[in-house]
Write a protein that holds these residues in place. Structure first.
Motif, short mmCIF file in Angstrom:
data_model
loop_
_atom_site.label_atom_id
_atom_site.label_comp_id
_atom_site.label_asym_id
_atom_site.label_seq_id
_atom_site.Cartn_x
_atom_site.Cartn_y
_atom_site.Cartn_z
N UNK A 35 9.55 3.84 19.10
CA UNK A 35 9.94 2.61 19.79
C UNK A 35 8.72 1.73 20.03
N UNK A 36 7.62 2.35 20.41
CA UNK A 36 6.38 1.60 20.62
C UNK A 36 5.94 0.92 19.33
N UNK A 37 6.04 1.64 18.22
CA UNK A 37 5.64 1.07 16.93
C UNK A 37 6.55 -0.11 16.57
N UNK A 42 7.35 -5.95 16.27
CA UNK A 42 8.05 -7.13 16.77
C UNK A 42 7.06 -8.13 17.37
N UNK A 43 6.11 -7.62 18.16
CA UNK A 43 5.08 -8.49 18.74
C UNK A 43 4.29 -9.20 17.65
N UNK A 79 10.39 15.77 21.23
CA UNK A 79 11.34 14.87 20.57
C UNK A 79 11.39 13.53 21.30
N UNK A 80 11.41 13.55 22.63
CA UNK A 80 11.43 12.31 23.41
C UNK A 80 10.14 11.52 23.20
N UNK A 81 9.01 12.22 23.16
CA UNK A 81 7.73 11.56 22.91
C UNK A 81 7.72 10.89 21.53
#
Length: 132
Positions: free
Chosen positions: A70-72, A77-78, A62-64
């Motif tokens: 979040x990375x996506x 955002x980048x 679940x944390x992964x």
């Protein structure tokens, strides 16, 4: 030395008998399951440990997943700000090029006007010399 020990079956007969019986009991599922059920009370702590490990693994997954999400979002955002910065730079380039072109264009026109004025002055002075 270890290879010789493994290859030379110089084992303790009691250990060899135990290993053979354990292997044989694992071959038949019914016997193996029956042994497990007989020792269920003794294996209960192991069962609890396995359950806790399974829960920890689920929490890790679940944390992964949250980290991946979040990375996506971060990459989105980048990309968004990269495109915005690129647009701003392209507008700045266009504005600068227009200013340079317009500035040089007006300077060229001024120079042309100045040179044509000089030519007119030279031509009029030449005309005055000939008429005199």
């Amino acid at each position: 030395d270890i290879a010789n020990e493994v290859l030379n079956n110089n084992k303790d007969p009691a250990l060899a008998s135990f290993e053979k019986n354990r292997f044989q009991s694992q071959l038949s599922a019914d016997d193996w399951n029956a042994q497990i059920m007989e020792n269920e009370d003794e294996l209960a702590p192991l069962s609890m440990v396995m359950k806790r490990l399974a829960i920890l693994e689920e929490e890790k997954n679940a944390a992964d997943k949250l980290l991946e999400e979040e990375y996506q979002r971060r990459m989105d955002n980048e990309d968004k700000y990269y495109l915005e910065k690129r647009r701003v730079l392209e507008e700045a380039i266009t504005d600068i090029q227009e200013e340079v072109y317009m500035g040089k264009g007006s300077k060229v026109e001024e120079e042309m006007d100045g040179k044509s004025g000089e030519k007119e002055g030279v031509e009029s002075s030449n005309a005055t010399e000939f008429s005199a």
